[in-house]
Motif scaffolding. Sequence first.
Motif, mmCIF file in Angstrom:
data_model
loop_
_atom_site.group_PDB
_atom_site.id
_atom_site.type_symbol
_atom_site.label_atom_id
_atom_site.label_comp_id
_atom_site.label_asym_id
_atom_site.label_seq_id
_atom_site.Cartn_x
_atom_site.Cartn_y
_atom_site.Cartn_z
ATOM 1 N N TRP A 434 0.836 -1.207 0.000
ATOM 2 C CA TRP A 434 0.000 0.000 0.000
ATOM 3 C C TRP A 434 0.870 1.256 0.000
ATOM 4 O O TRP A 434 0.543 2.249 -0.645
ATOM 5 C CB TRP A 434 -0.903 0.022 1.227
ATOM 6 C CG TRP A 434 -1.970 -1.033 1.249
ATOM 7 C CD1 TRP A 434 -2.344 -1.848 0.219
ATOM 8 C CD2 TRP A 434 -2.773 -1.392 2.374
ATOM 9 N NE1 TRP A 434 -3.344 -2.695 0.632
ATOM 10 C CE2 TRP A 434 -3.631 -2.439 1.940
ATOM 11 C CE3 TRP A 434 -2.862 -0.956 3.682
ATOM 12 C CZ2 TRP A 434 -4.570 -3.031 2.787
ATOM 13 C CZ3 TRP A 434 -3.797 -1.536 4.525
ATOM 14 C CH2 TRP A 434 -4.640 -2.563 4.088
ATOM 15 N N SER A 435 1.967 1.218 0.763
ATOM 16 C CA SER A 435 2.871 2.376 0.818
ATOM 17 C C SER A 435 3.410 2.695 -0.567
ATOM 18 O O SER A 435 3.478 3.862 -0.975
ATOM 19 C CB SER A 435 4.049 2.100 1.762
ATOM 20 O OG SER A 435 3.615 1.882 3.084
ATOM 21 N N THR A 436 3.782 1.650 -1.289
ATOM 22 C CA THR A 436 4.330 1.838 -2.637
ATOM 23 C C THR A 436 3.286 2.453 -3.569
ATOM 24 O O THR A 436 3.563 3.394 -4.318
ATOM 25 C CB THR A 436 4.821 0.491 -3.196
ATOM 26 O OG1 THR A 436 5.822 -0.032 -2.315
ATOM 27 C CG2 THR A 436 5.398 0.656 -4.578
ATOM 28 N N ILE A 437 2.063 1.941 -3.511
ATOM 29 C CA ILE A 437 0.978 2.470 -4.356
ATOM 30 C C ILE A 437 0.682 3.917 -3.990
ATOM 31 O O ILE A 437 0.508 4.777 -4.869
ATOM 32 C CB ILE A 437 -0.282 1.599 -4.215
ATOM 33 C CG1 ILE A 437 -0.015 0.197 -4.777
ATOM 34 C CG2 ILE A 437 -1.473 2.247 -4.922
ATOM 35 C CD1 ILE A 437 -1.080 -0.815 -4.428
ATOM 36 N N ALA A 438 0.638 4.209 -2.688
ATOM 37 C CA ALA A 438 0.356 5.583 -2.238
ATOM 38 C C ALA A 438 1.432 6.546 -2.733
ATOM 39 O O ALA A 438 1.131 7.669 -3.163
ATOM 40 C CB ALA A 438 0.268 5.631 -0.715
ATOM 41 N N ALA A 439 2.700 6.113 -2.681
ATOM 42 C CA ALA A 439 3.798 6.961 -3.155
ATOM 43 C C ALA A 439 3.676 7.229 -4.652
ATOM 44 O O ALA A 439 3.916 8.346 -5.123
ATOM 45 C CB ALA A 439 5.138 6.313 -2.829
ATOM 46 N N GLU A 441 0.889 7.289 -6.354
ATOM 47 C CA GLU A 441 -0.239 8.209 -6.529
ATOM 48 C C GLU A 441 0.146 9.645 -6.167
ATOM 49 O O GLU A 441 -0.332 10.601 -6.783
ATOM 50 C CB GLU A 441 -1.425 7.747 -5.673
ATOM 51 C CG GLU A 441 -2.071 6.464 -6.180
ATOM 52 C CD GLU A 441 -3.170 5.948 -5.275
ATOM 53 O OE1 GLU A 441 -3.950 5.091 -5.728
ATOM 54 O OE2 GLU A 441 -3.261 6.395 -4.108
ATOM 55 N N LEU A 442 1.008 9.780 -5.166
ATOM 56 C CA LEU A 442 1.442 11.112 -4.733
ATOM 57 C C LEU A 442 2.598 11.644 -5.571
ATOM 58 O O LEU A 442 2.944 12.831 -5.476
ATOM 59 C CB LEU A 442 1.857 11.071 -3.261
ATOM 60 C CG LEU A 442 0.727 10.844 -2.238
ATOM 61 C CD1 LEU A 442 1.301 10.486 -0.871
ATOM 62 C CD2 LEU A 442 -0.168 12.073 -2.134
ATOM 63 N N GLY A 443 3.216 10.781 -6.365
ATOM 64 C CA GLY A 443 4.334 11.199 -7.209
ATOM 65 C C GLY A 443 5.620 11.449 -6.454
ATOM 66 O O GLY A 443 6.385 12.362 -6.773
#
Length: 639
Positions: A434-439, A441-443
């Motif tokens: 999830w951390s990787t996906i969130a990063a 998405e946030l660029g």
Amino acid sequence: MVPSIIHIIFGVAGSGKTTIGKLLAKELNIPFYDADDFHPEANILKMSNSIPLEDIDRMPWLEKLAENITNWQKGKGAVLACSALKQKYRDILQSGSISKINWIFLDTDERIIQKRLETREGHFFRKELISTQFETLEKPKSGIFIDATQELEQVMSQIKSQLITKKSQLGLIGLGVMGKSLSKNIVSKGFGLSVYNRHVENQEVDVAKTFVEEFEENTNVIGFDDLSSFMNSLEQPRTIVIMVHAGKAIDEVIESILPLLAKGDCVIDGGNSHFKKTIEREQLLLKQGVGFLGVGISGGEEGALKGPSIMPGGTKEAYLRAGVFLEAIAAKDKKDKPCCAYIGPQGAGHFVKMIHNGIEYAEMQTLAEIYHLLRYHCNQDPIQISTIFDSWRRNKKDSFLLEITIDILRKKEGDVFLIDKVLDKAGQKGTGGWSTIAALELGVPLNTISEAVMARNLSGLKSRRVETSLLYNIEKTPVKEEINTFIDILEDAFLVTNIINHAIGFDVIAKASDEYKWDLRMSEIARIWTNGCIIRSNLMEEISELFIENNNTPLLLFPQIVKSLSRGVPALKKVISSAVIANCAMPVMSSAINYFLTHSSAQSSANIIQAQRDYFGAHTYQRVDREITEFFHTNWKTQ
């Protein structure tokens, strides 16, 4: 020491607070106090002259009482007679409380009070003020209600009866490993607790009942496998902690209790939920007037039992309702402050916990890489490696993960190190991914954390790795450097990797704070990670101090960090080059040095990327010799 209970008898002047309070105190064998005795002279003079008190008069008096309540809870407890006519007055009295307060409201009639005051002598309160008392009175929505127009014997009988059948202050749903440990923590702090666990034939039978039996004579915990009975056992407004698996199970629990909830209740999700699901659940419950907190809890089974790090996100109103419980059960930092603080709105608590777990993934992988390098390329056995790690702990590089890794390396099963019997396939529960996906998405970059996730994924391909190793037959060769010198270099490389890993994590949190307008406080986040949680360390304490006056400064730009990295980066380069030559994979430590070299390069390779994108896709590019707002497209063919 478990804090003692305070009983507050409240209502308008003349309702019998003092008489009833003294009798109750005698019955319970605890001290009695009359709030009137704590009024300053100025207040007494006003009331003696039939001048009603204003809030500005009451505040110092209420704050003094709140301070005394905290002190009484550290002793035998007490009965306090106090008017406490408005809810905000009662909130102030409750504000410093560290344990249960029993609120006992004496309900009465203005005409009866007028008659009582006509016969009362020697008291500064004048009967002319009684109408203002009833105008000010805000009847409570919870607590013990007593009809004070009855005979004294009946009043006392009702109070004693309701105190015996008192309701729990907290409810907890889900008695898995974390739920049980957290429940024991809650009860140890003196709170009344109701626990619920579903009943499933041949799978989960009498779980709550069996759990409660562990407490023997402790009457502060009661168990249920019937949801309605569980909900009815709680004081209103209710505070309910959900400790079940993240995902569908959380939604099923919320769906089952939603018809039983009332306006003002507060629901806490204490699992590792995705922050976007937390936002959805908060919105659902807020429509019903129910508060919701998505709470990250770190520390594992032992932390939940003895004091975890707690990261609550949601509305401030919900935190005001439940924060007193969360702060009481949290670990304490070096200044004895709870490792729990309001993180921010919406899903901020679960987002911060998600990044906490990402930092944890990378630090675990870093230690695993160093162990592997020392074991198979430096000819060090587990005891020797544990001794090396122990020296790092004593050299201001201590951390919980370093501590437990030492214990792991020293554990034997017979004459064999137990670590050698553990299959080299690492699992994960989702927060790293999830951390990787969130990063993404946030660029923002997430080098060390995403690499740690990928290392776990690659470890899962055990059979393919075995097959590949036979095909390529790559020999493990020893590191060529002298061992003692190389261990010193490794120590510096370990610190550098950890600093870069933490910097990456805090950068993601800062970006999310801006993107979602959460206004997160980096120093507080680091502070509550200094104890109780998995990533607690000497480094985290230093980071917390750095952020106090510089919340918006990226970690790698602090002068102290610049000094540490400038000294230590050459060591990390040396370790990576030596490891690669020796055919030892170092995915996280390699990603750390690549991140640092890219991050500290004024000129990157991205100009080629932009030219390539423009060549095949006409995506345009900006020029260093033109305005930043201008974009260009070129026909790159030379023929």
